[in-house]
Design a protein around this motif. Structure first.
Motif, PDB file in Angstrom:
ATOM      1  N   ARG A  83       0.781  -1.222   0.098  1.00  0.00           N
ATOM      2  CA  ARG A  83      -0.014   0.001  -0.017  1.00  0.00           C
ATOM      3  C   ARG A  83       0.787   1.214  -0.028  1.00  0.00           C
ATOM      4  O   ARG A  83       0.659   2.246  -0.702  1.00  0.00           O
ATOM      5  N   ARG A  84       1.859   1.331   0.749  1.00  0.00           N
ATOM      6  CA  ARG A  84       2.650   2.518   0.804  1.00  0.00           C
ATOM      7  C   ARG A  84       3.507   2.507  -0.284  1.00  0.00           C
ATOM      8  O   ARG A  84       3.814   3.593  -0.871  1.00  0.00           O
ATOM      9  N   VAL A  85       3.897   1.461  -0.840  1.00  0.00           N
ATOM     10  CA  VAL A  85       4.648   1.755  -2.310  1.00  0.00           C
ATOM     11  C   VAL A  85       3.758   2.309  -3.395  1.00  0.00           C
ATOM     12  O   VAL A  85       4.143   3.297  -4.050  1.00  0.00           O
ATOM     13  N   VAL A  86       2.385   1.997  -3.378  1.00  0.00           N
ATOM     14  CA  VAL A  86       1.564   2.487  -4.366  1.00  0.00           C
ATOM     15  C   VAL A  86       1.317   4.003  -4.019  1.00  0.00           C
ATOM     16  O   VAL A  86       1.522   4.840  -4.840  1.00  0.00           O
ATOM     17  N   SER A  87       1.021   4.313  -2.664  1.00  0.00           N
ATOM     18  CA  SER A  87       0.978   5.807  -2.121  1.00  0.00           C
ATOM     19  C   SER A  87       2.165   6.396  -2.710  1.00  0.00           C
ATOM     20  O   SER A  87       2.071   7.682  -3.411  1.00  0.00           O
ATOM     21  N   GLN A  88       3.368   6.040  -2.535  1.00  0.00           N
ATOM     22  CA  GLN A  88       4.385   6.598  -2.813  1.00  0.00           C
ATOM     23  C   GLN A  88       4.766   6.948  -4.451  1.00  0.00           C
ATOM     24  O   GLN A  88       5.076   8.130  -4.742  1.00  0.00           O
ATOM     25  N   LEU A  89       4.295   5.979  -5.009  1.00  0.00           N
ATOM     26  CA  LEU A  89       4.616   6.121  -6.566  1.00  0.00           C
ATOM     27  C   LEU A  89       3.337   7.177  -7.004  1.00  0.00           C
ATOM     28  O   LEU A  89       3.880   7.932  -7.750  1.00  0.00           O
ATOM     29  N   LEU A  90       2.440   7.091  -6.574  1.00  0.00           N
ATOM     30  CA  LEU A  90       1.257   8.233  -7.001  1.00  0.00           C
ATOM     31  C   LEU A  90       1.871   9.568  -6.564  1.00  0.00           C
ATOM     32  O   LEU A  90       1.790  10.436  -7.274  1.00  0.00           O
ATOM     33  N   THR A  91       2.507   9.678  -5.353  1.00  0.00           N
ATOM     34  CA  THR A  91       2.954  11.093  -4.918  1.00  0.00           C
ATOM     35  C   THR A  91       4.027  11.566  -5.739  1.00  0.00           C
ATOM     36  O   THR A  91       4.148  12.738  -6.149  1.00  0.00           O
ATOM     37  N   LEU A  92       5.030  10.671  -6.238  1.00  0.00           N
ATOM     38  CA  LEU A  92       6.070  10.901  -6.955  1.00  0.00           C
ATOM     39  C   LEU A  92       5.573  11.392  -8.361  1.00  0.00           C
ATOM     40  O   LEU A  92       5.891  12.418  -8.953  1.00  0.00           O
ATOM     41  N   MET A  93       4.598  10.557  -8.953  1.00  0.00           N
ATOM     42  CA  MET A  93       4.149  11.041 -10.188  1.00  0.00           C
ATOM     43  C   MET A  93       3.486  12.145 -10.195  1.00  0.00           C
ATOM     44  O   MET A  93       3.398  12.813 -11.313  1.00  0.00           O
ATOM     45  N   ASP A  94       2.690  12.667  -9.166  1.00  0.00           N
ATOM     46  CA  ASP A  94       1.877  13.983  -8.972  1.00  0.00           C
ATOM     47  C   ASP A  94       2.936  14.838  -8.970  1.00  0.00           C
ATOM     48  O   ASP A  94       2.692  15.968  -9.333  1.00  0.00           O
ATOM     49  N   GLY A  95       4.415  14.406  -8.169  1.00  0.00           N
ATOM     50  CA  GLY A  95       5.196  15.584  -8.015  1.00  0.00           C
ATOM     51  C   GLY A  95       5.973  15.971  -9.231  1.00  0.00           C
ATOM     52  O   GLY A  95       6.707  17.079  -9.271  1.00  0.00           O
TER      53      GLY A  95
END
Length: 218
Positions: free
Chosen positions: A36-48
Motif C-alpha cells: 500500500r505504501r509503495v503504491v501511495s509513494q508512486l502516486l505521490t512521486l508521479m504527481d510531483g
C-alpha cells in the motif's frame, strides 16, 4: 524516490517500470502494508513531476486490471497503449523478421504460415522459427554433439535449408500463448456413458452428429 530524483536531475529522461502490477496492485485487495505504501509513494512521486516536464514514466504490464485504478488516470499514466495479440498481417511481419537470415526452401510460404498461426504472439513466432531451424539442423547433422567448437564444412552449410516440413514439425512443438486459457481437450465420453435422456441424446445426434456423418444428405 532516488530513481525519480535521478531522472529529474538528468532530464530529459525516461523511467521504465516493467511488470508494474508487482509493485502497484489494487490497494483494497492487498493485505500487506508495504504494498500500500509503495503504491501511495508512486502516486505521490508521479504527481510531483512537473506537468509537461522532461521526465516520462512508462509502465508495462500484462495484467492491467490488477493495477491500482488511481494510477490509470490522466496526470499519472495519461495514455494506455495496448499491444494485443498480433493479427495475420502482423504475424507475417514478425515471421519475416525472424526468418530473414534463414536459408528458406522454395516450399516455405510465410503468408500461409501467418494464416495458420492463429493465437501465436511474437515470442511464439520467434520460438517457431528457432524450432524449425533446429529441426533442419538435426536433419542434416543427426549428432549435434560432434559439432563442439568446430566450424561447419561448406558442403554441410549448403545443405542446411529450412523447409515447410520443418515449420510443420515446429508448429506441433510450439503452442500459441493466446490460446492457453482456452486450450480444449477432447473428452473421451461416449453416448453409452450417459444414462437415460434418450430423447435429448437423439436430438443432439440429429443436430450435431448427422451433418458430420452424412453431409451429402444435408
Amino acid at each position: 524516490r532516488k530513481i525519480f530524483e535521478e531522472a529529474e536531475k538528468n532530464a530529459p529522461s525516461i523511467i521504465f517500470i516493467d511488470e508494474i502490477d508487482a509493485i502497484a496492485p489494487k490497494r483494497e485487495e492487498v493485505t500487506g502494508e508495504v504494498e500500500r505504501r509503495v503504491v501511495s509513494q508512486l502516486l505521490t512521486l508521479m504527481d510531483g513531476l512537473k506537468a509537461r516536464g522532461q521526465v516520462i514514466v512508462i509502465g508495462a504490464t500484462n495484467r492491467p486490471d490488477s493495477l491500482d485504478p488511481a494510477l490509470r488516470r490522466p496526470g499519472r499514466f495519461d495514455r494506455e497503449i495496448e499491444i494485443g495479440v498480433p493479427n495475420q498481417k502482423a504475424r507475417l511481419e514478425i515471421l519475416q523478421i525472424h526468418t530473414r537470415n534463414m536459408p528458406l526452401a522454395k516450399d516455405v510460404n510465410l503468408k500461409e504460415l501467418a494464416e495458420k498461426t492463429y493465437g501465436y504472439v511474437g515470442a511464439d513466432l520467434e520460438m517457431l522459427a528457432k524450432e524449425a531451424a533446429m529441426h533442419a539442423l538435426r536433419r542434416v547433422i543427426p549428432d549435434l554433439s560432434s559439432l563442439k567448437d568446430k566450424e561447419l564444412p561448406r558442403e554441410v552449410l549448403e545443405k542446411l535449408v529450412v523447409t515447410k516440413e520443418d515449420f510443420e514439425y515446429a508448429m506441433q512443438k510450439v503452442e500459441p500463448s493466446a490460446m492457453r486459457e482456452v486450450l480444449i481437450e477432447i473428452p473421451n465420453v461416449k453416448w453409452s456413458d450417459i444414462g437415460g435422456l434418450e430423447e435429448v441424446k437423439e436430438k443432439l445426434k440429429e443436430v450435431v452428429e448427422w451433418p458430420l456423418k452424412y453431409p451429402e444428405y444435408f
